[in-house]
Design a protein around this motif. Structure first.
Motif, PDB file in Angstrom:
ATOM      1  N   ARG A 198      19.619  62.275  52.560  1.00 25.11           N
ATOM      2  CA  ARG A 198      18.561  61.619  53.323  1.00 25.11           C
ATOM      3  C   ARG A 198      19.062  60.590  54.338  1.00 25.11           C
ATOM      4  NH1 ARG A 198      13.747  62.005  50.364  1.00 25.11           N
ATOM      5  NH2 ARG A 198      12.761  60.959  52.126  1.00 25.11           N
ATOM      6  N   LEU A 199      20.242  60.034  54.151  1.00 28.58           N
ATOM      7  CA  LEU A 199      20.710  59.010  55.077  1.00 28.58           C
ATOM      8  C   LEU A 199      21.345  59.645  56.308  1.00 28.58           C
ATOM      9  CD1 LEU A 199      22.368  56.290  52.784  1.00 28.58           C
ATOM     10  CD2 LEU A 199      20.029  56.399  53.638  1.00 28.58           C
ATOM     11  N   ASP A 200      21.189  58.944  57.442  1.00 34.18           N
ATOM     12  CA  ASP A 200      21.902  59.365  58.648  1.00 34.18           C
ATOM     13  C   ASP A 200      23.393  59.107  58.467  1.00 34.18           C
ATOM     14  OD1 ASP A 200      19.459  59.975  59.733  1.00 34.18           O
ATOM     15  OD2 ASP A 200      19.234  57.998  60.700  1.00 34.18           O
ATOM     16  N   PRO A 201      24.255  59.828  59.209  1.00 38.01           N
ATOM     17  CA  PRO A 201      25.706  59.616  59.055  1.00 38.01           C
ATOM     18  C   PRO A 201      26.132  58.166  59.215  1.00 38.01           C
ATOM     19  CG  PRO A 201      25.296  61.623  60.281  1.00 38.01           C
ATOM     20  CD  PRO A 201      23.961  60.983  60.081  1.00 38.01           C
ATOM     21  N   PRO A 202      25.651  57.396  60.205  1.00 37.18           N
ATOM     22  CA  PRO A 202      26.069  55.977  60.272  1.00 37.18           C
ATOM     23  C   PRO A 202      25.597  55.176  59.066  1.00 37.18           C
ATOM     24  CG  PRO A 202      25.192  56.698  62.383  1.00 37.18           C
ATOM     25  CD  PRO A 202      24.844  57.756  61.398  1.00 37.18           C
ATOM     26  N   GLU A 203      24.399  55.462  58.542  1.00 34.55           N
ATOM     27  CA  GLU A 203      23.896  54.740  57.378  1.00 34.55           C
ATOM     28  C   GLU A 203      24.715  55.070  56.127  1.00 34.55           C
ATOM     29  OE1 GLU A 203      19.201  54.589  58.829  1.00 34.55           O
ATOM     30  OE2 GLU A 203      19.911  56.147  57.443  1.00 34.55           O
ATOM     31  N   LEU A 204      25.042  56.348  55.954  1.00 33.27           N
ATOM     32  CA  LEU A 204      25.873  56.733  54.820  1.00 33.27           C
ATOM     33  C   LEU A 204      27.260  56.118  54.939  1.00 33.27           C
ATOM     34  CD1 LEU A 204      26.196  58.375  52.231  1.00 33.27           C
ATOM     35  CD2 LEU A 204      26.852  60.339  53.639  1.00 33.27           C
ATOM     36  N   SER A 270      20.349  49.195  57.708  1.00 32.92           N
ATOM     37  CA  SER A 270      19.398  50.305  57.598  1.00 32.92           C
ATOM     38  C   SER A 270      19.689  51.146  56.359  1.00 32.92           C
ATOM     39  CB  SER A 270      19.465  51.169  58.854  1.00 32.92           C
ATOM     40  OG  SER A 270      18.600  52.279  58.745  1.00 32.92           O
ATOM     41  N   GLY A 271      20.980  51.400  56.080  1.00 32.47           N
ATOM     42  CA  GLY A 271      21.315  52.161  54.879  1.00 32.47           C
ATOM     43  C   GLY A 271      20.910  51.428  53.613  1.00 32.47           C
ATOM     44  N   LEU A 272      21.048  50.111  53.586  1.00 32.80           N
ATOM     45  CA  LEU A 272      20.642  49.320  52.418  1.00 32.80           C
ATOM     46  C   LEU A 272      19.140  49.412  52.192  1.00 32.80           C
ATOM     47  CD1 LEU A 272      21.157  47.190  50.222  1.00 32.80           C
ATOM     48  CD2 LEU A 272      20.981  45.442  52.000  1.00 32.80           C
ATOM     49  N   VAL A 273      18.364  49.287  53.284  1.00 28.27           N
ATOM     50  CA  VAL A 273      16.901  49.348  53.159  1.00 28.27           C
ATOM     51  C   VAL A 273      16.461  50.725  52.701  1.00 28.27           C
ATOM     52  CG1 VAL A 273      14.738  49.196  54.433  1.00 28.27           C
ATOM     53  CG2 VAL A 273      16.539  47.513  54.845  1.00 28.27           C
ATOM     54  N   LYS A 274      17.038  51.782  53.281  1.00 29.47           N
ATOM     55  CA  LYS A 274      16.647  53.139  52.886  1.00 29.47           C
ATOM     56  C   LYS A 274      17.029  53.431  51.438  1.00 29.47           C
ATOM     57  CE  LYS A 274      16.428  55.676  57.248  1.00 29.47           C
ATOM     58  NZ  LYS A 274      16.956  56.844  58.002  1.00 29.47           N
ATOM     59  N   MET A 275      18.170  52.933  51.008  1.00 33.16           N
ATOM     60  CA  MET A 275      18.585  53.156  49.625  1.00 33.16           C
ATOM     61  C   MET A 275      17.579  52.531  48.659  1.00 33.16           C
ATOM     62  SD  MET A 275      22.246  52.284  47.816  1.00 33.16           S
ATOM     63  CE  MET A 275      22.063  50.519  48.046  1.00 33.16           C
ATOM     64  N   ARG A 280      13.021  53.300  44.881  1.00 31.91           N
ATOM     65  CA  ARG A 280      11.669  53.016  44.386  1.00 31.91           C
ATOM     66  C   ARG A 280      10.787  54.248  44.425  1.00 31.91           C
ATOM     67  NH1 ARG A 280      12.159  48.477  48.042  1.00 31.91           N
ATOM     68  NH2 ARG A 280      12.772  46.604  46.900  1.00 31.91           N
ATOM     69  N   GLY A 281      11.161  55.212  45.253  1.00 35.15           N
ATOM     70  CA  GLY A 281      10.301  56.375  45.439  1.00 35.15           C
ATOM     71  C   GLY A 281      10.327  57.375  44.314  1.00 35.15           C
ATOM     72  N   GLY A 282      11.265  57.241  43.387  1.00 35.59           N
ATOM     73  CA  GLY A 282      11.318  58.201  42.290  1.00 35.59           C
ATOM     74  C   GLY A 282      12.741  58.544  41.958  1.00 35.59           C
ATOM     75  N   ARG A 303      20.206  39.768  52.444  1.00 35.22           N
ATOM     76  CA  ARG A 303      21.345  40.562  52.909  1.00 35.22           C
ATOM     77  C   ARG A 303      21.059  41.190  54.272  1.00 35.22           C
ATOM     78  NH1 ARG A 303      22.952  44.529  48.135  1.00 35.22           N
ATOM     79  NH2 ARG A 303      24.334  45.284  49.797  1.00 35.22           N
ATOM     80  N   VAL A 304      19.857  41.679  54.448  1.00 41.45           N
ATOM     81  CA  VAL A 304      19.495  42.266  55.740  1.00 41.45           C
ATOM     82  C   VAL A 304      19.493  41.194  56.822  1.00 41.45           C
ATOM     83  CG1 VAL A 304      17.638  43.389  57.023  1.00 41.45           C
ATOM     84  CG2 VAL A 304      18.227  44.186  54.731  1.00 41.45           C
ATOM     85  N   SER A 305      18.954  40.021  56.502  1.00 42.99           N
ATOM     86  CA  SER A 305      18.954  38.933  57.487  1.00 42.99           C
ATOM     87  C   SER A 305      20.375  38.537  57.873  1.00 42.99           C
ATOM     88  CB  SER A 305      18.207  37.719  56.922  1.00 42.99           C
ATOM     89  OG  SER A 305      16.864  38.042  56.619  1.00 42.99           O
ATOM     90  N   HIS A 306      21.261  38.527  56.892  1.00 42.30           N
ATOM     91  CA  HIS A 306      22.646  38.175  57.178  1.00 42.30           C
ATOM     92  C   HIS A 306      23.306  39.236  58.059  1.00 42.30           C
ATOM     93  CE1 HIS A 306      26.949  37.319  56.194  1.00 42.30           C
ATOM     94  NE2 HIS A 306      26.503  36.089  56.328  1.00 42.30           N
TER      95      HIS A 306
END
Length: 471
Positions: A198-204, A270-275, A280-282, A303-306
């Protein structure tokens, strides 16, 4: 006259428990301040510095303590304590005033209850640790090795990031089926199958860089060791704060190193948020609560703010040299061991936390007559009470008139009295005699002197005293 309320007195400040609390109280804020002043990633060095508030208290307790538990007792006026429960008395305790000293007795001990409380908490956290270890082994058994032939891009990205982060021993990359988790444990990096899909290559790439940053900084052994030290003193609140700050700092530093390795902090965020959203989704999350780096939880927003600050160029990602962290470690170690040594030098000292007034201006002054009976001098109120007691005893025993001994008049009123310094030995002898008349052999120490550290005005309900054993 105001009676002193029950007072908890912690004796033997050189006990292991109080050494641990004292060293933790000093080293934790010092470590956090130095870490903030340095402000840069430090790899293993910064992790070791942040683990010092967990290591130094235990080391100081082993080196400096003279007893395991502090002696915690209830402070009561000395004379009624002798009549009611003389077998529980520990020693006499003197609060000085302008007119003399007011005697109190240390009655009972909470040492066994403290031991039971500490052992219960430690046993609970060790059982939780054992359950987590079993859950982790079950999760790892479900993993499969990464297939380089089918997942070529992931394998190539992983190898490149390991080289960029200077990981000496590249760990194996395992895939956890039907999962959106990513964590590092036991020299292995585990990534969920759903993240690969599910993650994009840069996010992974950002997720893999984050986990490899943990490997490069040896975060897993540092955090596991720190968690063990925290569990040993599970009753110490400072240890829990220190461990949480250490674990949080390891996550922030791994984010910074991942952003530096990929050059794309927004993709790491973005990868942290998607993870988190996928988690939470299941999916199967059984046993995940036991894993060290699997629960970013409430720290995700920070962490995202940082990471956004890094993207804007307002946060530093360049690692600091080892020298600032070495100096910080030496400073914290010197401070912690110095505090432990200072507590140990107060052999026999104590702290008293007092609720209620310890002395009263209208307290009668006790003096012993030559025949060992009591002659009481004081203000009119004290004299009137003595007269009423005499009339009461005369009515019970008939027309014979005699002086009332200590255990009949003085103790029956259950009020504090003031003892002049020259009469203290006689007062102690009278208390021991009163106990012998009740069939109890009592040996009272009379060397505890209380000096105020904090005490409000007259009528104040709280005060702090230091207690020293006199020659």
């Amino acid at each position: 006259m105001t009676l002193a309320a029950p007072t908890m007195v912690a004796l033997e400040t050189d006990s292991a428990w109080l050494v641990i609390l004292g060293v933790s109280f000093v080293t934790l804020p010092a470590t956090l301040l130095l870490r903030r002043l340095i402000g840069r990633p430090g790899g293993v060095s910064s992790g070791v510095v942040l683990a010092l508030p967990l290591l130094l208290p235990l080391l100081s307790a082993v080196v400096y303590q003279h007893a395991v538990l502090p002696e915690i007792s209830v402070l009561r006026p000395a004379t009624p304590a002798v009549l009611e429960r003389p077998g529980d008395l520990l020693s006499l305790f003197w609060f000085s005033s302008g007119r003399g000293a007011t005697p109190y007795a240390l009655a009972g001990s909470a040492g066994p209850w403290l031991l039971l409380f500490g052992l219960s908490l430690t046993a609970f956290v060790f059982v939780r640790r054992a359950v987590g270890h079993v859950a982790l082994r079950r999760v790892l058994r479900r993993c499969r090795p990464l297939d380089p032939a089918r997942e070529v891009a992931v394998a190539a990205t992983f190898a490149r990031l390991a080289s960029s982060l200077r990981v000496r021993r590249v760990p194996p990359l395992l895939v956890l089926p039907a999962s959106a988790a990513a964590f590092t444990t036991g020299g292995r990096v585990v990534v969920g199958e759903r993240l690969i899909e599910r993650l994009d290559p840069p996010e992974l790439e950002g997720v893999l860089a984050h986990e490899l940053a943990h490997v490069a900084a040896h975060d897993v052994p540092i955090v596991v060791t720190a968690g063990f030290l925290r569990d040993v003193v599970a009753w110490n609140p400072f240890a829990h704060v220190a461990f949480r700050r250490l674990a949080a700092d390891r996550e922030f530093e791994a984010d910074r190193r991942a952003a530096a390795a990929t050059g794309n902090p927004l993709a790491v965020a973005s990868g942290l948020v998607k993870m988190c959203e996928l988690g939470r989704g299941g999916g199967r999350r059984r046993g995940h609560a036991a894993l060290a780096f699997l629960r970013p939880g409430a720290r995700v927003s920070r962490r995202v703010s940082h990471l956004l600050l890094i993207a804007d160029g307002r946060a530093v990602v360049t690692p600091a040299a080892w020298l600032p962290y070495a100096l910080a470690a030496c400073l914290v170690a010197s401070l912690g061991l110095g505090v432990g040594a200072r507590i140990a030098r107060d052999d026999g000292a104590a702290l008293a936390f007092v609720w209620g007034e310890t002395t009263s201006h209208d307290a009668p002054v006790w003096t012993a007559s030559r025949d060992g009976s009591v002659a009481r001098r004081g203000l009119a109120q004290g004299h009137e009470r003595a007269q009423r007691a005499r009339h009461h005893r005369r009515a019970e025993r008939g027309p014979r008139v005699r002086r009332l001994p200590l255990h009949a008049a003085q103790l029956a009123e259950a009020t504090p009295v003031t003892i002049r310094e020259k009469d203290i030995p006689k007062f102690v002898d009278a208390l021991e005699a009163a106990a012998r008349r009740r069939g109890v052999q009592l040996r009272l120490q009379q060397g505890w002197q209380a000096e105020p550290v904090f005490s409000g005005d007259t009528g104040s309900s709280f005060g702090v005293f230091t207690v020293e054993q006199l020659p």
